[in-house]
Design a protein around this motif. Structure first.
Motif, PDB file in Angstrom:
ATOM      1  N   ARG A 100       0.345   3.974  -7.907  1.00  0.00           N
ATOM      2  CA  ARG A 100      -0.357   3.931  -6.531  1.00  0.00           C
ATOM      3  C   ARG A 100      -0.755   2.500  -6.237  1.00  0.00           C
ATOM      4  N   GLU A 152      -9.326  -1.598  -2.385  1.00  0.00           N
ATOM      5  CA  GLU A 152     -10.966  -1.127  -2.438  1.00  0.00           C
ATOM      6  C   GLU A 152     -11.608  -2.450  -2.355  1.00  0.00           C
ATOM      7  N   LEU A 184       0.964  -1.268   0.108  1.00  0.00           N
ATOM      8  CA  LEU A 184      -0.019   0.179   0.012  1.00  0.00           C
ATOM      9  C   LEU A 184       0.936   1.157  -0.077  1.00  0.00           C
ATOM     10  N   THR A 216      -3.207   0.407  -3.871  1.00  0.00           N
ATOM     11  CA  THR A 216      -4.436   0.590  -2.995  1.00  0.00           C
ATOM     12  C   THR A 216      -5.014  -0.631  -2.571  1.00  0.00           C
TER      13      THR A 216
END
Length: 88
Positions: A51, A55, A21, A53
């Motif tokens: 990036r 979700e 992350l 991430t």
């Protein structure tokens, strides 16, 4: 990481499942020395960010990159912009 004028900087953490992350910034005005680490020959530049991430519990990777000029062997690119997202 710094190699000549090339810089890859950022802040990444690994979760308990080893999924990264964070964000990496790419400032590579001369890709040649970086290509040489992989025993390749290339010329050009790449600038952008990546990036990492999550979700809804699923990992994602998004990237924005711009190339003014990039050459490797018979392959060449000029004035290219890329935006992409890889889900899960």
């Amino acid at each position: 990481m710094t190699l000549g004028d090339n810089r890859i900087e950022g802040d990444l953490t690994l979760g308990a499942d080893f999924v990264p992350l964070g964000t990496l910034s790419l400032k590579l005005p001369d890709i040649g020395p970086l290509a040489a680490l992989a025993l390749e020959t290339a010329e050009g530049d790449i600038n952008g960010s990546v990036r990492f991430t999550r979700e809804d519990g699923r990992p994602q990777v998004s990237a924005d990159a711009a190339v003014r000029s990039l050459t490797r062997g018979d392959i060449a690119a000029k004035d290219v912009s890329v935006e992409l997202t890889v889900l899960d």
